[in-house]
Motif scaffolding. Structure first.
Motif, short mmCIF file in Angstrom:
data_model
loop_
_atom_site.label_atom_id
_atom_site.label_comp_id
_atom_site.label_asym_id
_atom_site.label_seq_id
_atom_site.Cartn_x
_atom_site.Cartn_y
_atom_site.Cartn_z
N GLY A 132 6.10 -24.02 -54.06
CA GLY A 132 6.03 -25.46 -53.79
C GLY A 132 7.33 -26.08 -53.34
N TYR A 133 8.16 -25.33 -52.62
CA TYR A 133 9.45 -25.84 -52.16
C TYR A 133 9.60 -25.69 -50.65
CZ TYR A 133 10.48 -25.67 -57.11
OH TYR A 133 10.41 -25.87 -58.47
N TYR A 134 10.40 -26.58 -50.08
CA TYR A 134 10.83 -26.45 -48.68
C TYR A 134 12.19 -25.77 -48.73
CZ TYR A 134 12.13 -27.82 -43.89
OH TYR A 134 12.52 -27.83 -42.57
N VAL A 135 12.28 -24.56 -48.19
CA VAL A 135 13.49 -23.74 -48.32
C VAL A 135 14.16 -23.61 -46.96
CG1 VAL A 135 14.41 -21.55 -49.13
CG2 VAL A 135 12.32 -22.47 -50.17
N LEU A 136 15.37 -24.13 -46.86
CA LEU A 136 16.15 -24.10 -45.62
C LEU A 136 17.24 -23.04 -45.73
CD1 LEU A 136 16.86 -25.44 -42.86
CD2 LEU A 136 18.43 -26.94 -44.15
N VAL A 137 17.28 -22.13 -44.75
CA VAL A 137 18.26 -21.04 -44.76
C VAL A 137 19.05 -21.07 -43.45
CG1 VAL A 137 18.64 -18.57 -45.09
CG2 VAL A 137 16.62 -19.67 -46.11
N PRO A 138 20.30 -21.56 -43.49
CA PRO A 138 21.11 -21.61 -42.27
C PRO A 138 21.86 -20.31 -42.01
CG PRO A 138 22.29 -22.67 -44.07
CD PRO A 138 20.98 -22.18 -44.65
N ASN A 139 22.18 -20.09 -40.76
CA ASN A 139 23.06 -18.99 -40.36
C ASN A 139 24.50 -19.43 -40.64
OD1 ASN A 139 24.55 -16.97 -39.09
ND2 ASN A 139 24.09 -17.71 -37.03
N LEU A 140 25.10 -18.86 -41.66
CA LEU A 140 26.45 -19.28 -42.08
C LEU A 140 27.49 -19.08 -40.98
CD1 LEU A 140 26.53 -17.63 -45.62
CD2 LEU A 140 25.63 -19.88 -44.96
N PHE A 141 27.27 -18.08 -40.14
CA PHE A 141 28.28 -17.70 -39.15
C PHE A 141 27.88 -18.12 -37.74
CE2 PHE A 141 28.47 -14.16 -42.44
CZ PHE A 141 29.50 -14.76 -43.15
N TYR A 142 27.21 -19.27 -37.65
CA TYR A 142 26.70 -19.73 -36.34
C TYR A 142 27.82 -19.93 -35.32
CZ TYR A 142 28.26 -24.45 -37.62
OH TYR A 142 29.02 -25.54 -37.98
N ARG A 143 29.03 -20.18 -35.77
CA ARG A 143 30.14 -20.37 -34.82
C ARG A 143 30.42 -19.11 -34.01
NH1 ARG A 143 31.25 -23.10 -39.47
NH2 ARG A 143 31.85 -25.31 -39.30
N HIS A 144 29.96 -17.99 -34.53
CA HIS A 144 30.19 -16.70 -33.87
C HIS A 144 28.95 -16.21 -33.12
CE1 HIS A 144 33.93 -16.40 -36.19
NE2 HIS A 144 33.23 -16.90 -37.18
N GLY A 145 27.89 -17.01 -33.12
CA GLY A 145 26.66 -16.63 -32.42
C GLY A 145 25.45 -16.75 -33.31
N PRO A 146 24.26 -16.67 -32.71
CA PRO A 146 23.03 -16.77 -33.51
C PRO A 146 22.80 -15.53 -34.36
CG PRO A 146 22.51 -16.27 -31.22
CD PRO A 146 23.98 -16.50 -31.28
N ALA A 147 22.03 -15.70 -35.41
CA ALA A 147 21.70 -14.56 -36.30
C ALA A 147 20.71 -13.62 -35.60
CB ALA A 147 21.10 -15.08 -37.60
N PRO A 148 20.88 -12.31 -35.82
CA PRO A 148 21.95 -11.66 -36.58
C PRO A 148 23.25 -11.59 -35.77
CG PRO A 148 20.46 -10.01 -35.70
CD PRO A 148 19.89 -11.34 -35.32
N VAL A 149 24.32 -12.03 -36.37
CA VAL A 149 25.61 -12.08 -35.68
C VAL A 149 26.13 -10.67 -35.40
CG1 VAL A 149 27.99 -12.94 -35.82
CG2 VAL A 149 26.11 -14.32 -36.71
N ILE A 150 25.84 -9.74 -36.32
CA ILE A 150 26.17 -8.33 -36.08
C ILE A 150 24.88 -7.52 -36.23
CG2 ILE A 150 28.52 -8.64 -36.93
CD1 ILE A 150 27.65 -7.00 -39.41
N ASP A 151 24.85 -6.36 -35.62
CA ASP A 151 23.68 -5.49 -35.74
C ASP A 151 23.62 -4.89 -37.14
OD1 ASP A 151 22.83 -5.87 -33.11
OD2 ASP A 151 24.14 -4.27 -32.36
#
Length: 244
Positions: A55-74
């Motif tokens: 029963g929750y709205y769960v927001l998960v951001p890409n912490l390293f967005y400054r380096h590119g979209p997730a996945p930032v590394i393979d």
């Protein structure tokens, strides 16, 4: 449980993110979930979906967005010990670049975004995090004492900023520590600092666990530790956000 891909405006650009929430047309309490250092990947989507199912709205951001979209590394499907050193060598520059100033600026943006989503109920929110995400969750709760009602962190270096930072927290708190991450003496020091700050908390070592025990795509995974994490997290959120 739907997964919605999102872009969060920040002072440094756009952070890619996703949200999981019940698709029933109702509003739900908001939870900001910080990933571990490996970032957004299938196991994080699974965990967010599971939490949303309660029963929750769960927001998960890409912490390293400054380096590119997730996945930032393979990343491999399974992060075993044989590949961990190579992956950590790629991640450490990103983690080191994620300064406290950036953490707090991003936290402002994430909370602003979370609380203005149409599926999110008005009222306080929760933050939770894993590994380095646990420290980010702690910093977010300390910086937003009137807004964050619950804080949970698992195998995270939550004491890294010292007792003064802990003293800023007004949220109800649970810290779940890996047995390999700190000694009973260090736990005692942390808990005495929480006592001195008059924080409403539980803080315990999960028996037999090593750093990263919640993550099923790593060698650190411990099923009993993950279950204990749910057994602590869900009642905390229910208590703190019940009136949302």
């Amino acid at each position: 449980m739907p997964i919605k891909t999102l872009q969060i405006p920040t002072t440094d650009g756009q952070a890619d993110a996703f949200a999981a929430f019940p698709d029933n047309g109702e509003q739900h309490p908001g939870v900001l979930m910080y990933a571990d250092g490996f970032g957004i990947r299938p196991v994080l989507r699974e965990m967010a979906r599971e939490l949303a199912g309660y029963g929750y709205y769960v927001l998960v951001p890409n912490l390293f967005y400054r380096h590119g979209p997730a996945p930032v590394i393979d990343l491999p499907e399974h992060i075993g010990e044989e590949v961990r050193p190579t992956i950590m060598a790629q991640l450490m520059p990103l983690i080191e670049a994620h300064t406290t100033e950036r953490v707090l600026s991003d936290a402002d943006a994430y909370l602003r975004f979370l609380t203005t989503q149409p599926e999110v109920a008005p009222g306080p929110v929760a933050v939770t995090g894993y590994c380095i995400g646990g420290l980010l969750a702690m910093r977010t709760a300390a910086a937003h004492p009137g807004q964050v009602a619950a804080l949970a962190a698992f195998h995270g270096p939550v004491g890294a900023d010292g007792p003064d930072a802990l003293a800023e927290i007004t949220a109800q708190v649970h810290f779940g520590h890996a047995e390999s991450d700190l000694t009973p003496e260090t736990l005692g020091e942390l808990n005495r600092a929480l006592d001195a700050a008059k924080v409403d908390y539980t803080s315990e070592i999960y028996p037999g666990t090593v750093h990263g025990f919640t993550m099923s795509d790593t060698d650190a995974f411990d099923p009993a530790g993950l279950q204990r994490h749910w057994d602590r997290l869900l009642p905390l959120l229910d208590r703190a956000l019940a009136n949302s």
